[in-house]
Design a protein around this motif. Structure first.
Motif, PDB file in Angstrom:
ATOM      1  N   ASP A 269       0.809  -1.222   0.000  1.00 21.38           N
ATOM      2  CA  ASP A 269       0.000   0.000   0.000  1.00 21.38           C
ATOM      3  C   ASP A 269       0.842   1.271   0.000  1.00 21.38           C
ATOM      4  N   GLY A 270       2.045   1.212   0.568  1.00 17.05           N
ATOM      5  CA  GLY A 270       2.911   2.393   0.533  1.00 17.05           C
ATOM      6  C   GLY A 270       3.311   2.747  -0.880  1.00 17.05           C
ATOM      7  N   ASP A 271       3.674   1.736  -1.674  1.00 13.27           N
ATOM      8  CA  ASP A 271       4.045   1.995  -3.060  1.00 13.27           C
ATOM      9  C   ASP A 271       2.862   2.510  -3.868  1.00 13.27           C
ATOM     10  N   VAL A 272       1.661   2.006  -3.559  1.00 12.22           N
ATOM     11  CA  VAL A 272       0.478   2.484  -4.276  1.00 12.22           C
ATOM     12  C   VAL A 272       0.195   3.943  -3.902  1.00 12.22           C
ATOM     13  N   THR A 273       0.442   4.286  -2.654  1.00  5.31           N
ATOM     14  CA  THR A 273       0.292   5.689  -2.242  1.00  5.31           C
ATOM     15  C   THR A 273       1.244   6.586  -3.031  1.00  5.31           C
ATOM     16  N   ALA A 274       2.507   6.153  -3.144  1.00  5.54           N
ATOM     17  CA  ALA A 274       3.483   6.938  -3.906  1.00  5.54           C
ATOM     18  C   ALA A 274       3.079   7.020  -5.375  1.00  5.54           C
ATOM     19  N   LEU A 275       2.574   5.905  -5.906  1.00  5.73           N
ATOM     20  CA  LEU A 275       2.113   5.896  -7.294  1.00  5.73           C
ATOM     21  C   LEU A 275       0.944   6.855  -7.478  1.00  5.73           C
ATOM     22  N   ALA A 276       0.012   6.860  -6.529  1.00  7.84           N
ATOM     23  CA  ALA A 276      -1.116   7.792  -6.606  1.00  7.84           C
ATOM     24  C   ALA A 276      -0.622   9.240  -6.589  1.00  7.84           C
ATOM     25  N   GLY A 277       0.385   9.498  -5.749  1.00 10.83           N
ATOM     26  CA  GLY A 277       0.962  10.842  -5.705  1.00 10.83           C
ATOM     27  C   GLY A 277       1.627  11.212  -7.011  1.00 10.83           C
ATOM     28  N   ALA A 278       2.380  10.271  -7.592  1.00 11.29           N
ATOM     29  CA  ALA A 278       3.050  10.547  -8.859  1.00 11.29           C
ATOM     30  C   ALA A 278       2.040  10.813  -9.966  1.00 11.29           C
ATOM     31  N   MET A 279       0.929  10.056  -9.952  1.00 14.20           N
ATOM     32  CA  MET A 279      -0.113  10.268 -10.957  1.00 14.20           C
ATOM     33  C   MET A 279      -0.793  11.618 -10.751  1.00 14.20           C
ATOM     34  N   ASN A 280      -1.021  11.962  -9.487  1.00 15.93           N
ATOM     35  CA  ASN A 280      -1.685  13.223  -9.173  1.00 15.93           C
ATOM     36  C   ASN A 280      -0.796  14.417  -9.512  1.00 15.93           C
ATOM     37  N   LEU A 281       0.507  14.295  -9.213  1.00 14.01           N
ATOM     38  CA  LEU A 281       1.451  15.387  -9.447  1.00 14.01           C
ATOM     39  C   LEU A 281       1.990  15.402 -10.869  1.00 14.01           C
ATOM     40  N   ASN A 282       1.793  14.289 -11.582  1.00 10.50           N
ATOM     41  CA  ASN A 282       2.358  14.118 -12.915  1.00 10.50           C
ATOM     42  C   ASN A 282       3.872  14.344 -12.880  1.00 10.50           C
ATOM     43  N   ASP A 283       4.528  13.679 -11.897  1.00  9.11           N
ATOM     44  CA  ASP A 283       5.975  13.849 -11.727  1.00  9.11           C
ATOM     45  C   ASP A 283       6.557  12.553 -11.177  1.00  9.11           C
ATOM     46  N   VAL A 284       7.869  12.552 -10.947  1.00  4.19           N
ATOM     47  CA  VAL A 284       8.584  11.351 -10.502  1.00  4.19           C
ATOM     48  C   VAL A 284       9.378  11.659  -9.236  1.00  4.19           C
ATOM     49  N   ASP A 285      10.167  10.664  -8.762  1.00  3.34           N
ATOM     50  CA  ASP A 285      10.931  10.793  -7.515  1.00  3.34           C
ATOM     51  C   ASP A 285      10.005  11.190  -6.359  1.00  3.34           C
ATOM     52  N   VAL A 286       8.984  10.365  -6.149  1.00  4.86           N
ATOM     53  CA  VAL A 286       7.974  10.644  -5.126  1.00  4.86           C
ATOM     54  C   VAL A 286       8.103   9.638  -3.992  1.00  4.86           C
ATOM     55  N   LEU A 287       8.303  10.145  -2.775  1.00  6.17           N
ATOM     56  CA  LEU A 287       8.284   9.317  -1.567  1.00  6.17           C
ATOM     57  C   LEU A 287       6.959   9.572  -0.858  1.00  6.17           C
ATOM     58  N   GLY A 288       6.197   8.518  -0.626  1.00  7.40           N
ATOM     59  CA  GLY A 288       4.933   8.646   0.095  1.00  7.40           C
ATOM     60  C   GLY A 288       5.070   8.089   1.492  1.00  7.40           C
ATOM     61  N   ILE A 289       4.640   8.842   2.494  1.00 13.32           N
ATOM     62  CA  ILE A 289       4.700   8.406   3.890  1.00 13.32           C
ATOM     63  C   ILE A 289       3.308   8.524   4.490  1.00 13.32           C
ATOM     64  N   ALA A 290       2.738   7.395   4.886  1.00 13.07           N
ATOM     65  CA  ALA A 290       1.428   7.386   5.536  1.00 13.07           C
ATOM     66  C   ALA A 290       1.610   7.067   7.009  1.00 13.07           C
ATOM     67  N   MET A 291       1.185   7.995   7.868  1.00 17.23           N
ATOM     68  CA  MET A 291       1.335   7.840   9.311  1.00 17.23           C
ATOM     69  C   MET A 291      -0.017   7.499   9.919  1.00 17.23           C
ATOM     70  N   GLY A 292      -0.167   6.253  10.328  1.00 19.31           N
ATOM     71  CA  GLY A 292      -1.414   5.808  10.937  1.00 19.31           C
ATOM     72  C   GLY A 292      -1.121   4.796  12.016  1.00 19.31           C
ATOM     73  N   THR A 293      -1.654   3.582  11.852  1.00 15.93           N
ATOM     74  CA  THR A 293      -1.358   2.512  12.797  1.00 15.93           C
ATOM     75  C   THR A 293       0.141   2.260  12.852  1.00 15.93           C
ATOM     76  N   SER A 294       0.794   2.374  11.704  1.00 18.99           N
ATOM     77  CA  SER A 294       2.242   2.256  11.614  1.00 18.99           C
ATOM     78  C   SER A 294       2.726   3.348  10.666  1.00 18.99           C
ATOM     79  N   GLU A 295       3.950   3.208  10.162  1.00 18.24           N
ATOM     80  CA  GLU A 295       4.478   4.116   9.150  1.00 18.24           C
ATOM     81  C   GLU A 295       4.604   3.327   7.856  1.00 18.24           C
ATOM     82  N   ALA A 296       3.758   3.637   6.884  1.00 18.31           N
ATOM     83  CA  ALA A 296       3.805   2.965   5.593  1.00 18.31           C
ATOM     84  C   ALA A 296       4.490   3.882   4.591  1.00 18.31           C
ATOM     85  N   VAL A 297       5.434   3.327   3.851  1.00 23.82           N
ATOM     86  CA  VAL A 297       6.232   4.140   2.932  1.00 23.82           C
ATOM     87  C   VAL A 297       6.258   3.478   1.562  1.00 23.82           C
TER      88      VAL A 297
END
Length: 465
Positions: A269-297
């Motif tokens: 799910d961390g990689d899918v979050t980063a992919l969603a960000g890259a698609m939304n930003l239309n750019d690359v070199d995207v690190l996604g960090i989700a802070m919830g129950t744990s830290e998903a990256v």
């Protein structure tokens, strides 16, 4: 602060955790006097190898510092890149220490067992006496996702709810969230039936099903579940029999339902979050960090691809302080999960003077602190300011291992006024102490929050015509 003879001094100190020692700063100060070149390499499936060239002192008086530095480096590389084989190249003494440390009875026995389970291979630390004989780097990223054609199911398995969307030519035509309790249920049939129920709901909203994309917490190799907290209570024999191929079995059932073979792609799910960000930003070199129950990256590289690295930074070290808080699961100290999740908020509440109900769940404790923050309670403000300081220093560390143009921050901890304050303080720390690091740290816009993850998940498989 002096750690094994290395001075760690920072301008921006988290008020509620004054002994915090950013690992990036420890590494930086350590390397100022380290002159002996060595290399650490980690090997994962398919002969892929990541190589990290660095230095140590190689002197008796700095042996403890050398061992601590390399231990933290090996730990970070294993959880960022993944691997079942570690090569220590150029120093016999450091090799012997790492060999004993990453062993069945060593201090990192947890990591030894975990990586063995993930890759289904014996874990080993290998000595390469001559630095010139170090393994050659062999990195290979995978182009995945961004396929918007056809009728697709996007499924997102979370720890408290599961989400599914029916996506037709990139447009969600149906979305549904269902509350479930996967982490406390030992019956794998409970998980399978829940997954299949959600997928069938989406399938019924489209004229056909061309592909299924799955975003799921855990580690997945070849669409198989290797390790995942969602199935924490499932006994090992049942896990091996029914969980490893759980998503492949669900795809088979959907295939029977629609009358043809439906391709599936399962990604952390961390990689899918980063992919969603890259698609939304239309750019690359995207690190996604989700802070919830744990830290998903997750991470999308310069080519817009997913790297195949583990990116499990919840269990990678961020604090060099030898007395840092211990993670109960891995038994190690100073790992990201205790700084960038609801655990981090709860940890800081006590020194802030916030009394939380001991019988409340971690999620309820987080909500209690968030409620105080919405009222601008000064105690809660200190909690989120300290989290922001943690994050600013840690993004500098992550930039040592990832090329980061955009850092996308999301998850329950980042919601509301608290998340805004974390982001503000983190940017201030980066600008003040690490002006050479240029990255755009931000939270997702409303469109991505609403449908970004499901569309990104649905886009994972390529439809072969």
């Amino acid at each position: 602060m002096n750690i094994y003879g290395v001075n760690v001094d920072i301008k921006n100190v988290p008020e509620l955790d004054p002994t915090f020692a950013p690992l990036h700063v420890f590494n930086r100060e350590f390397l100022k006097t380290a002159k002996k070149p060595i290399a650490v390499a980690v090997e994962r499936s398919g002969g892929l190898i990541s190589v990290y060239d660095t230095f140590i002192h190689g002197t008796p008086e700095m042996a403890d510092a050398d061992n601590y530095y390399v231990d933290r480096l090996v730990k970070f590389l294993l959880w960022a890149k993944g691997g079942f084989r570690v090569y220590i190249c150029g120093d016999e003494n450091v090799y012997r220490y790492m060999h004993d440390t990453y062993s069945p009875n060593g201090a990192r026995a947890f990591d030894y067992d975990f990586m063995k389970q993930v890759y289904e291979k014996e874990f080993e630390v290998v000595n390469v006496p001559n630095l010139a004989d170090k393994p050659a780097a062999n990195e290979k990223s995978k182009a995945i996702g961004k396929h918007l054609d056809g009728c697709r199911i996007g499924f997102d398995a979370g720890g408290s709810d599961r989400k599914v969307s029916a996506v037709v030519d990139g447009v969600p035509v149906f979305s549904e969230e269902t509350v479930w309790l996967p982490k406390v249920n030992p019956d794998p049939d409970y998980h399978f039936e829940g997954i299949l129920h959600s997928m069938k709901m989406a399938a019924e909203k489209m004229p056909r099903v061309d592909a299924i994309g799955v975003s799921s917490a855990g580690i997945y190799i070849d669409n198989r579940t290797m390790v995942a907290s969602l199935f924490l209570k499932v006994p090992k024999d049942a896990f091996d029999a029914k969980v490893k191929d759980i998503y492949l079995r669900a795809a088979d059932e959907i295939s029977k339902m629609v009358g043809h073979k439906v391709p599936i792609e399962v990604v952390n799910d961390g990689d899918v979050t980063a992919l969603a960000g890259a698609m939304n930003l239309n750019d690359v070199d995207v690190l996604g960090i989700a802070m919830g129950t744990s830290e998903a990256v997750g991470y999308v590289d310069k080519d817009g691809n997913i790297t195949g690295w583990l990116n499990e930074l919840a269990f990678a070290p961020v604090d060099a302080q030898p007395d840092a808080m211990e993670d109960e699961w891995s038994g190690d100290i100073g790992c990201g999960v205790k700084y960038f999740s609801q655990d981090g908020v709860i940890k800081l509440a006590k020194p802030a003077g916030i009394e939380l109900d001991e019988d409340a769940t971690p999620a309820e404790k987080l909500k209690a602190v968030q409620a105080l923050m919405e009222k601008d309670d000064p105690r809660a403000v200190k909690v989120y300011e300290s989290l922001g300081v943690y994050l600013g220093h840690t993004l500098a560390l992550y930039a040592d291992f990832y090329e980061i143009r955009h850092c996308l921050l999301l998850g329950r901890v980042m919601s509301g006024k608290g998340g805004d304050l974390i982001l503000k303080v983190a940017k201030e720390v980066l600008a003040d102490e690490y002006p050479q690091i240029k990255m755009n740290a931000q939270t997702p816009d409303e469109k991505m929050k609403r449908v970004g993850q499901s569309v990104a998940a649905a886009s994972l498989p390529e439809i072969v015509k």
